[in-house]
Design a protein around this motif. Structure first.
Motif, PDB file in Angstrom:
ATOM      1  N   GLY A 287       1.388  -1.911  -6.965  1.00  0.00           N
ATOM      2  CA  GLY A 287       1.074  -1.305  -5.675  1.00  0.00           C
ATOM      3  C   GLY A 287      -0.405  -0.984  -5.547  1.00  0.00           C
ATOM      4  O   GLY A 287      -1.131  -0.931  -6.531  1.00  0.00           O
ATOM      5  N   ASP A 288      -0.834  -0.801  -4.326  1.00  0.00           N
ATOM      6  CA  ASP A 288      -2.198  -0.369  -4.012  1.00  0.00           C
ATOM      7  C   ASP A 288      -2.102   1.089  -3.578  1.00  0.00           C
ATOM      8  O   ASP A 288      -1.300   1.425  -2.708  1.00  0.00           O
ATOM      9  N   VAL A 289      -2.895   1.959  -4.188  1.00  0.00           N
ATOM     10  CA  VAL A 289      -2.799   3.402  -3.938  1.00  0.00           C
ATOM     11  C   VAL A 289      -3.727   3.824  -2.816  1.00  0.00           C
ATOM     12  O   VAL A 289      -4.903   3.494  -2.816  1.00  0.00           O
TER      13      VAL A 289
ATOM     14  N   ALA B  97       0.861  -1.184   0.000  1.00  0.00           N
ATOM     15  CA  ALA B  97       0.000   0.000   0.000  1.00  0.00           C
ATOM     16  C   ALA B  97       0.897   1.233   0.000  1.00  0.00           C
ATOM     17  O   ALA B  97       1.719   1.400   0.902  1.00  0.00           O
ATOM     18  N   ILE B  98       0.736   2.068  -1.007  1.00  0.00           N
ATOM     19  CA  ILE B  98       1.565   3.263  -1.158  1.00  0.00           C
ATOM     20  C   ILE B  98       0.698   4.498  -0.917  1.00  0.00           C
ATOM     21  O   ILE B  98      -0.286   4.728  -1.619  1.00  0.00           O
ATOM     22  N   GLY B  99       1.072   5.281   0.078  1.00  0.00           N
ATOM     23  CA  GLY B  99       0.400   6.545   0.347  1.00  0.00           C
ATOM     24  C   GLY B  99       0.900   7.582  -0.644  1.00  0.00           C
ATOM     25  O   GLY B  99       2.099   7.844  -0.723  1.00  0.00           O
ATOM     26  N   VAL B 100      -0.010   8.146  -1.426  1.00  0.00           N
ATOM     27  CA  VAL B 100       0.338   9.114  -2.471  1.00  0.00           C
ATOM     28  C   VAL B 100      -0.288  10.457  -2.108  1.00  0.00           C
ATOM     29  O   VAL B 100      -1.502  10.542  -1.905  1.00  0.00           O
ATOM     30  N   THR B 101       0.538  11.491  -2.043  1.00  0.00           N
ATOM     31  CA  THR B 101       0.010  12.818  -1.713  1.00  0.00           C
ATOM     32  C   THR B 101      -0.830  13.347  -2.872  1.00  0.00           C
ATOM     33  O   THR B 101      -0.530  13.130  -4.040  1.00  0.00           O
ATOM     34  N   HIS B 102      -1.897  14.045  -2.515  1.00  0.00           N
ATOM     35  CA  HIS B 102      -2.837  14.572  -3.510  1.00  0.00           C
ATOM     36  C   HIS B 102      -2.186  15.686  -4.316  1.00  0.00           C
ATOM     37  O   HIS B 102      -1.451  16.506  -3.773  1.00  0.00           O
ATOM     38  N   CYS B 103      -2.466  15.680  -5.629  1.00  0.00           N
ATOM     39  CA  CYS B 103      -1.959  16.731  -6.517  1.00  0.00           C
ATOM     40  C   CYS B 103      -2.836  16.792  -7.765  1.00  0.00           C
ATOM     41  O   CYS B 103      -3.721  15.958  -7.942  1.00  0.00           O
TER      42      CYS B 103
END
Length: 155
Positions: free
Chosen positions: A24-26, A3-9
């Motif tokens: 990966g799982d977003v 699980a990869i934490g992706v910052t919002h953009c």
């Protein structure tokens, strides 16, 4: 699947597709999320691109070309970085992400490469969202580095 934490953009879908492409799982990390729980269940942190990091955070006045990120994003991402480092999570930082990681660790930035470093490589490409981009410049990867080991079959 990690699980990869992706910052919002603004180009979130591009990052999402890249993480999904490699298995990966977003988990999208919204600036409104509670920092104490934002990284729960996350195996790594991806800091995305975007607007400029506020120069006040590294003791400078804004350059005339300063284009700030979304309100609250700097503080949220700096807190995320601290939490990720405390949890010893891997962090991949891209573009703005590298800059905010540097500032979070006490560094400073060159605010406008073209005017402050006139002989530097061009770092802006005019590419519409979801379109393939030409290579901006070469990179070199140390042969015995972690990145080289992780990218072995793709290099």
């Amino acid at each position: 699947m990690p699980a990869i934490g992706v910052t919002h953009c603004r180009k979130l879908e591009d990052y999402r597709q890249s993480v999904l492409h490699v298995g990966g799982d977003v988990r999208v990390l919204e600036p409104s999320a509670d920092i104490g729980h934002a990284l729960d269940g996350v195996d790594g942190l991806l800091l995305t691109g975007g607007g400029d990091v506020d120069p006040k955070l590294y003791g400078e006045a804004p350059h005339a070309t300063f284009e700030g990120a979304e309100p609250g994003r700097d503080a949220f991402e700096i807190a995320l970085i601290a939490a990720a480092r405390e949890r010893q999570l891997p962090i991949l930082a891209i573009c703005r992400g590298i800059q905010v990681l540097n500032v979070a660790c006490g560094g400073t930035l060159v605010q406008d490469i073209p005017s402050q470093l006139p002989y530097a490589l061009t770092h802006r490409l005019a590419v519409p969202p979801h379109q393939a981009a030409e290579r901006a410049h070469e990179i070199w990867i140390e042969a015995d580095s972690l990145l080289a080991r992780l990218m072995r079959e793709r290099l």
